[in-house]
Scaffold this active site. Structure first.
Site, PDB file in Angstrom:
ATOM      1  N   LYS A 295       0.832  -1.201   0.000  1.00  9.26           N
ATOM      2  CA  LYS A 295       0.000   0.000   0.000  1.00  9.26           C
ATOM      3  C   LYS A 295       0.878   1.267   0.000  1.00  9.26           C
ATOM      4  CE  LYS A 295      -3.908  -2.344   2.217  1.00  9.26           C
ATOM      5  NZ  LYS A 295      -4.874  -2.387   3.351  1.00  9.26           N
TER       6      LYS A 295
ATOM      7  N   TYR B 245     -11.814  -4.180  -3.885  1.00  8.14           N
ATOM      8  CA  TYR B 245     -12.437  -4.233  -2.555  1.00  8.14           C
ATOM      9  C   TYR B 245     -13.958  -4.331  -2.621  1.00  8.14           C
ATOM     10  CZ  TYR B 245      -7.899  -3.101  -0.459  1.00  8.14           C
ATOM     11  OH  TYR B 245      -6.582  -3.133  -0.029  1.00  8.14           O
TER      12      TYR B 245
ATOM     13  N   PHE C 218     -15.791   2.021   6.289  1.00 12.20           N
ATOM     14  CA  PHE C 218     -14.409   2.392   5.965  1.00 12.20           C
ATOM     15  C   PHE C 218     -14.112   2.386   4.470  1.00 12.20           C
ATOM     16  CE2 PHE C 218     -14.456  -2.201   6.917  1.00 12.20           C
ATOM     17  CZ  PHE C 218     -13.864  -2.733   5.767  1.00 12.20           C
TER      18      PHE C 218
ATOM     19  N   ASN D 135      -2.141  -0.192   6.997  1.00 11.37           N
ATOM     20  CA  ASN D 135      -1.594  -1.472   7.462  1.00 11.37           C
ATOM     21  C   ASN D 135      -0.675  -2.116   6.432  1.00 11.37           C
ATOM     22  OD1 ASN D 135      -3.509  -2.284   5.669  1.00 11.37           O
ATOM     23  ND2 ASN D 135      -4.600  -3.658   7.050  1.00 11.37           N
TER      24      ASN D 135
ATOM     25  N   HIS E 287      -1.647  -5.674   1.291  1.00  9.44           N
ATOM     26  CA  HIS E 287      -2.830  -6.503   1.014  1.00  9.44           C
ATOM     27  C   HIS E 287      -2.355  -7.875   0.562  1.00  9.44           C
ATOM     28  CE1 HIS E 287      -6.622  -7.825  -0.856  1.00  9.44           C
ATOM     29  NE2 HIS E 287      -5.822  -8.343  -1.777  1.00  9.44           N
TER      30      HIS E 287
ATOM     31  N   GLU F 151      -8.279 -11.207  -8.107  1.00 14.30           N
ATOM     32  CA  GLU F 151      -7.567  -9.965  -7.813  1.00 14.30           C
ATOM     33  C   GLU F 151      -6.377  -9.758  -8.749  1.00 14.30           C
ATOM     34  OE1 GLU F 151      -6.777 -10.356  -3.608  1.00 14.30           O
ATOM     35  OE2 GLU F 151      -8.901 -10.115  -3.097  1.00 14.30           O
TER      36      GLU F 151
HETATM   37  P1  IDP Z   1      -7.256  -7.860   5.013  1.00 16.12           P
HETATM   38  O1  IDP Z   1      -6.512  -6.740   4.288  1.00 16.12           O
HETATM   39  O2  IDP Z   1      -6.500  -8.326   6.229  1.00 16.12           O
HETATM   40  O3  IDP Z   1      -7.681  -8.988   4.111  1.00 16.12           O
HETATM   41  P2  IDP Z   1     -10.057  -7.023   5.017  1.00 16.12           P
HETATM   42  O4  IDP Z   1     -11.027  -7.348   6.088  1.00 16.12           O
HETATM   43  O5  IDP Z   1     -10.214  -7.738   3.702  1.00 16.12           O
HETATM   44  O6  IDP Z   1      -8.584  -7.208   5.613  1.00 16.12           O
HETATM   45  O7  IDP Z   1     -10.160  -5.455   4.770  1.00 16.12           O
HETATM   46  C1  IDP Z   1      -9.510  -4.852   3.678  1.00 16.12           C
HETATM   47  C2  IDP Z   1      -8.801  -3.604   4.158  1.00 16.12           C
HETATM   48  O8  IDP Z   1      -9.787  -2.677   4.616  1.00 16.12           O
HETATM   49  C3  IDP Z   1      -7.873  -3.814   5.352  1.00 16.12           C
HETATM   50  O9  IDP Z   1      -6.557  -4.205   4.979  1.00 16.12           O
HETATM   51  C4  IDP Z   1      -7.888  -2.457   6.024  1.00 16.12           C
HETATM   52  O10 IDP Z   1      -6.959  -1.571   5.442  1.00 16.12           O
HETATM   53  C5  IDP Z   1      -9.297  -1.961   5.733  1.00 16.12           C
HETATM   54  N1  IDP Z   1     -10.175  -2.221   6.888  1.00 16.12           N
HETATM   55  C6  IDP Z   1     -10.733  -3.412   7.246  1.00 16.12           C
HETATM   56  N2  IDP Z   1     -11.475  -3.288   8.351  1.00 16.12           N
HETATM   57  C7  IDP Z   1     -11.408  -1.982   8.693  1.00 16.12           C
HETATM   58  C8  IDP Z   1     -11.976  -1.214   9.782  1.00 16.12           C
HETATM   59  O11 IDP Z   1     -12.694  -1.716  10.641  1.00 16.12           O
HETATM   60  N3  IDP Z   1     -11.676   0.131   9.799  1.00 16.12           N
HETATM   61  C9  IDP Z   1     -10.869   0.711   8.874  1.00 16.12           C
HETATM   62  N4  IDP Z   1     -10.325   0.027   7.852  1.00 16.12           N
HETATM   63  C10 IDP Z   1     -10.582  -1.297   7.764  1.00 16.12           C
HETATM   64 MG    MG Z   2      -9.113  -9.108   2.630  1.00 16.21          MG
END
Ligand code: IDP
Ligand code: MG
Length: 152
Positions: free
Chosen positions: A10, A50, A58, A113, A116, A127
């Site tokens: 990212k 996404y 979010f 974070n 991905h 993807e």
């Molecule tokens: P992942 O990246 O670990 O697979 P996902 O649940 O698929 O997680 O969510 C995609 C991305 O959306 C996450 O990497 C994160 O950046 C963002 N995200 C997920 N849940 C939240 C949240 O509760 N608040 C803010 N951002 C979130």
């Molecule tokens: Mg995911």
């Protein structure tokens, strides 16, 4: 057993100069880089990537962030690559991610974070096809892969 998974670093990973550090961890686990490029993700691509999260609180913030500056996209191959990569990446929220994982060592918050990684072989296929044509995925011998496959 031999799988391909889609990963992208990212904007925060690129801006913080963590690209080499992160790729080194995947290479260290014996994964083979079979595709790699830098680009700025379009909103259309981010929304498609996404789409399972469309409508969540979010979603807009996530799309704004991942399109804010260039990302590094890649495909990694190896035995159980999806699981190996997810484990190396760590939990979604860096506060929950284990020390030693990428997010556990460098993550700042759940939006920023760093990385991905696809959560299944089916997601990986969907993807990677958003960003790579089949002909952009390379193959070549990687000496360590023989050991990884033989040891199962
Ligand atoms: P992942 O990246 O670990 O697979 P996902 O649940 O698929 O997680 O969510 C995609 C991305 O959306 C996450 O990497 C994160 O950046 C963002 N995200 C997920 N849940 C939240 C949240 O509760 N608040 C803010 N951002 C979130
Ligand atoms: Mg995911």
């Amino acid at each position: 057993m031999l799988e391909r998974t889609f990963v992208y670093l990212k904007p925060d990973a690129v801006r913080r100069g963590l690209v080499g550090e992160i790729i080194k961890r995947f290479e260290g686990r014996g994964l083979k880089l079979v595709a790699l490029k830098m680009k700025r993700m379009t909103r259309e691509e981010a929304e498609e990537l996404y789409k399972e999260h469309r409508g969540k609180s979010f979603f807009q913030k996530l799309v704004d962030f991942v399109t804010s500056s260039p990302v590094i996209l890649m495909v990694l191959e190896g035995p159980s690559a999806v699981k190996v990569v997810r484990h190396t990446v760590g939990a979604t929220d860096p506060l929950e991610a284990a020390p030693g994982s990428i997010r556990g060592d460098f993550g700042v918050n759940v939006t920023k974070n760093l990385i991905h990684a696809s959560d299944s072989v089916e997601s990986a296929q969907r993807e990677m096809s958003i960003f790579f044509r089949d002909m952009e995925i390379e193959d070549y011998p990687l000496p360590i892969e023989k050991d990884l496959v033989l040891e199962g």
